[in-house]
Each structure stands twice: as C-alpha cells, then as structure tokens.
Design an enzyme around this catalytic site. Structure first.
Site, PDB file in Angstrom:
ATOM      1  N   ASN A   1       0.793  -1.231   0.000  1.00 38.44           N
ATOM      2  CA  ASN A   1       0.000   0.000   0.000  1.00 38.44           C
ATOM      3  C   ASN A   1       0.829   1.288   0.000  1.00 38.44           C
ATOM      4  OD1 ASN A   1       0.731  -0.742   2.634  1.00 38.44           O
ATOM      5  ND2 ASN A   1      -1.027   0.280   3.549  1.00 38.44           N
TER       6      ASN A   1
ATOM      7  N   GLU B   1       4.436  -4.014  12.450  1.00 36.74           N
ATOM      8  CA  GLU B   1       3.360  -3.048  12.243  1.00 36.74           C
ATOM      9  C   GLU B   1       2.218  -3.801  11.578  1.00 36.74           C
ATOM     10  OE1 GLU B   1       3.423  -0.136  13.458  1.00 36.74           O
ATOM     11  OE2 GLU B   1       5.561   0.184  13.863  1.00 36.74           O
ATOM     12  N   LEU B   2       1.181  -4.107  12.349  1.00 37.73           N
ATOM     13  CA  LEU B   2       0.148  -5.022  11.879  1.00 37.73           C
ATOM     14  C   LEU B   2      -1.177  -4.301  11.654  1.00 37.73           C
ATOM     15  CD1 LEU B   2       1.145  -7.973  14.230  1.00 37.73           C
ATOM     16  CD2 LEU B   2       1.981  -7.462  11.935  1.00 37.73           C
TER      17      LEU B   2
ATOM     18  N   CYS C   1      -3.427   1.129   6.918  1.00 38.10           N
ATOM     19  CA  CYS C   1      -3.646   0.435   8.192  1.00 38.10           C
ATOM     20  C   CYS C   1      -4.248   1.342   9.257  1.00 38.10           C
ATOM     21  CB  CYS C   1      -2.359  -0.204   8.688  1.00 38.10           C
ATOM     22  SG  CYS C   1      -0.951   0.899   8.759  1.00 38.10           S
TER      23      CYS C   1
ATOM     24  N   GLY D   1       2.452  -5.522   7.728  1.00 36.25           N
ATOM     25  CA  GLY D   1       1.537  -6.382   6.988  1.00 36.25           C
ATOM     26  C   GLY D   1       0.429  -6.908   7.872  1.00 36.25           C
ATOM     27  N   SER D   2      -0.080  -8.066   7.518  1.00 34.40           N
ATOM     28  CA  SER D   2      -1.270  -8.594   8.174  1.00 34.40           C
ATOM     29  C   SER D   2      -0.953  -9.230   9.522  1.00 34.40           C
ATOM     30  CB  SER D   2      -1.946  -9.631   7.276  1.00 34.40           C
ATOM     31  OG  SER D   2      -1.173 -10.812   7.216  1.00 34.40           O
TER      32      SER D   2
ATOM     33  N   GLU E   1      -9.970  -5.828  10.544  1.00 32.74           N
ATOM     34  CA  GLU E   1      -9.411  -4.767   9.700  1.00 32.74           C
ATOM     35  C   GLU E   1     -10.005  -4.905   8.309  1.00 32.74           C
ATOM     36  OE1 GLU E   1      -5.114  -2.799   8.664  1.00 32.74           O
ATOM     37  OE2 GLU E   1      -5.246  -4.988   8.696  1.00 32.74           O
TER      38      GLU E   1
END
Length: 478
Positions: free
Chosen positions: A154, A250-251, A284, A230-231, A378
């Site tokens: 993204n 960083e989720l 996110c 990411g996820s 999310e």
C-alpha cells in the site's frame, strides 16, 4: 520489463527462473515480469549483506552514511514524477496521492541523514552505586548487523524507506523483501541507492513470494532483526519463527475516530472523508470506525454521505481522480462480501457498496453491531461505519472494544475532555482534532494489543536498529 532480485549490485533475472506478472490494478495491463527468487537467493543475499556489514558499513563514519542518504534524497527529489508514475501503475494509487508518498519518502531519507550523525550514548555516574568510586561507565549504541525488511503493497516506497533508511543510518545492512504486487518501485530504489554511493550489498533486494523468500529471510541465522509491516496472521507467524531476533511488527487496525458534539463539524467531515477513503481505504490507520455523539449524529451522517458521494472514482492516472481501484479483484470481492454479510445481519448501507472488478464504491455503513467483520476486523477497503454514542465513557468503551490499538482520532474543543479520552484509549497513538489516518514521519508510530510490537518514526526506528553496549573503566587510585 523483466526484473529480478539484486544481490551485491547484480540483478538475477535469468530466463530459467519461474516468473510472475505485475499488473496494473485498474486496467490489468502487464507492468513487469518478475524473475522469482528462491531460498538460495535469500541465503546469498544475507551472506553478502553480512560480509558487507563487517567490511564496510559497521566501520563507516557517520558523516559518510549521512551523505549517502542525503544524495539518495536529492536523487529521489529529481525523479519524483518517475517514481510517482510507477506507484500509480503498480499499486493503483491515484497520481496525486502517489506524489504525496514520494514527498514523504524524500523526507524520511532526509530525517535519516540528519539523525545518522546523532547516534549518541551516555556517561553513567558509576559512583551512584556502592563501590562505584573511581569507575567510569560508558553506554554506546552499535548497529545490529543484517536487518530483514518485509513490506506491503500500500505504501511501496515510503514504508520501505521507514525500514531501510533508519537501518542504514544506524550502520546496518539490509535484505529487503518487497510485496510481490509492487516490486517495481523497490527495484528502482536499489538503483537510486547505487547512484547515491551505497556500497553494493549494503542493500540487497529479494523479489519473490512470501512463502519462498519471506520465510527463509525470517529464519536465517545471520539476520539480527526483522522489521515487518503487513497482516496480523503473517505477523504472528514471523514472531513465532524469529526466535531471538529483534522484531518490529506493524500489523492491523480498525482505527476509531470519536466526534463529540462540540467538534467543528465541517472540517471534521471533510477530513474523515479523506481519512476513510484515501487509497480505497487500503491504509492500516484508515478511519474505519466513526463514533459520533448523538446530538450531532444525523447532521454528521448527512454531510458525510453527501461529501463522500462527491468523490471522483476512476483512472488513477488522471489528476481529478480521488478513488482508484483496490489492489486486485480478490480483495474487492472480499470487501464486498463483508458489506453484504453486514447488510444481511441488519446493517444499513448509507451510500456505496457496489463493486465493478477492482473498483469498490466508497461505502458508509450504519446500524452496525460490534461483532460484524466490517467493524471487528481490519477491513482494508473503502468501508467505514458511523455509530452514535451518548457519553464520554461510552465512547471510550466502544473505541477500546477491539483486539487492535494502532491510532485514533478525537474531535472536541474541550481540551480537558480530549486529554481524558486520549489517556484512556488503549491505542499506540492518539490525535486530537485530527484523523487517525494522519501520520508524520518523525513521530513514534506503532500499536498496542495485536496491532504490533515496537515503534517506527525515524528516530525511534534508528534506536531499535541498534544494540546498547556498556563499557566500564576502573581507574587506579591515586
């Protein structure tokens, strides 16, 4: 255009390799063909980065690292339009927003250049402890070694540089695994650093799938740190596999924004239109849950729907486009299914909810319940839920009712209330009178709960890209 991994300055794009196409999400035109890497390439990249760390980067003076990063920033400034066009094509990000990403990426490089010269330690007062007389204690920061950086689609350049630039500023080397959906900007970034004078091997790029290359990178014994955006499921797997490596994750998030009755309605509405729908909600910290005090709920919702319906959808290459495609049709289908599922359970579509290929119209939902996927998980799509609340206490409880806690927005003219709410939110970052989606490149950025571990933001990332070493000196008595 055929691209492959770059290891020690040499591209690996041989014909014998398995390939994958990169397509424009808007029109499905082929942008590039990837020559995919495998575990052996990962091993070669890590081994090479390890050697370059010990032979070049570890001992490189701070002013030299700073100069390389500055030259990279200058080169990116000169090539802004070229990089913006690549991001628009491979990610489907509207060209105006792609340009914004390039500007932020330049800023990350400049921050990293400046801060590379300020990797300071401290002198400890050893005589504060019994028996510490005639002793000097030095605390210094040293680079870790090889950093593995894994990034999503993204923000293919800015999020990459939030990992790469601080790592280099601290004196590390990097093995970079970009998302296979957006590798062209990563490929160009390697060339940019080569032109800026970065030693070959200080930044090696692996072009491959997560299964084939990401897992091998995380598991490699010579990698000292993994930094990943990411996820949540992938983040969990990385943490489990990383062992004793340092990890920054960083989720996910489903960011809440709380609007009190005294908020400035007009600017709040327009800000949250951007906050929920910029880059089709594939951010996110996108505004996913909007809690509005009952007194202004109807007026907010009416204005919010009206401004959302004024957005321009279409070709991301056109200057007038506000909303482009989602990254692929599979993701658009998944988001549409979540909308339909919520509607079947009683939620109301105030506007949007229509899909055409990769295009999903900006969608505002009301009458949602906390267990619906559009609010509990999310959504990572142009979908936002607007929910009324009565009291401050209720708003805080609603916002905290989540497994996530990355960033939030609180809108009110009452600074006492703003601070009370901010202090009670179980969130890594809280903006007052600003949307949750706003991020600066110099503030600490990261989440609590299942939104992640560690913090980015250049200064804070550099600190986490180093290890503390203590040196004590015992002096002879006179």
């Amino acid at each position: 255009m055929r691209i492959g991994s770059t290891i020690q300055g040499i591209e690996r794009a041989e014909e014998k390799r398995e390939t994958m196409e990169v397509q424009n999400p808007y029109n499905q035109k082929k942008i590039a063909e990837l020559a995919l890497a495998g575990p052996q390439d990962v091993n070669d990249a890590v081994q090479n980065s390890y050697e370059i760390f010990h032979s070049r980067m570890k001992g490189m003076p701070a002013h030299e690292r700073a100069e390389i990063l500055r030259r990279a920033a200058d080169a990116l400034h000169q090539k802004q339009e070229e990089f913006a066009a690549v991001i628009m094509q491979e990610a489907g990000k509207p060209i105006r927003h792609s340009r914004e990403e390039i500007k932020r990426s330049i800023q990350v490089l400049r921050f990293s250049s400046e801060l590379s010269k300020h990797r300071t330690g401290e002198v400890l007062p050893m005589d504060a402890a019994i028996g510490g007389e005639n002793r000097v204690g030095l605390v210094k920061r040293e680079p870790l070694g090889v950093v593995g950086a894994i990034t999503p689609f993204n923000f293919p350049l800015n999020l990459a540089l939030h990992k790469i630039a601080p790592a280099l500023a601290a004196g590390n080397t990097v093995v970079f695994k970009p998302a296979e959906k957006t590798p062209v900007s990563a490929h160009k970034l390697v060339t940019l650093f080569q032109e800026a004078g970065l030693p070959d091997g200080a930044l090696n790029v692996i072009i491959g799938t997560g299964k084939e290359t990401g897992e091998a990178l995380v598991a490699h014994e010579l990698v000292q740190k993994i930094t990943f955006t990411g996820s949540l499921p992938v983040g969990r797997a990385i943490r489990k596999a990383a062992g004793f490596k340092k990890v920054t994750l960083e989720l996910g998030s489903n960011s809440p924004n709380i609007i009190f009755a005294d908020a400035e309605l007009e600017t709040t509405v327009s800000s949250l239109v951007k906050g929920a729908f910029a880059f089709s909600g594939q951010v996110c910290i996108s505004a996913q849950r909007i809690y509005v005090q009952q007194e202004i709920y109807e007026s907010f919702l009416e204005a919010y729907v009206q401004q959302t319906e004024n957005l321009t959808l279409g070709n991301p290459g056109e200057e007038s486009t506000d909303i482009g495609p989602m990254i692929n049709e599979e993701e658009a289908e998944r988001a549409k299914h979540w909308i339909d599922d919520a509607k079947a359970k009683g939620a109301v579509i105030q506007t949007g909810g229509e899909r055409n290929g990769t295009m999903l119209t900006p969608t505002i939902m009301s009458n949602v319940q906390s267990n619906m996927k559009i609010i509990a998980d999310e959504v990572f799509a142009p979908i936002v839920s607007v929910i009324p609340f009565e009291t401050e206490k209720e708003a805080v409880e609603f916002a905290n009712d989540s497994i996530y806690g990355l960033q939030a927005g609180v809108f009110t003219k009452d600074i006492d209330r703003a601070m009370r709410v901010a202090n009670q939110l179980e969130i890594g970052g809280v903006w007052i009178n600003e949307i949750s989606t706003y991020r600066q490149d110099n503030h600490p950025y990261g989440g609590v709960k299942q939104s992640g571990i560690g913090r980015e933001g250049v200064k804070y990332a550099i600190e986490d890209m180093t290890e503390i070493k203590f040196i004590g000196i015992k002096m002879e008595d006179k």
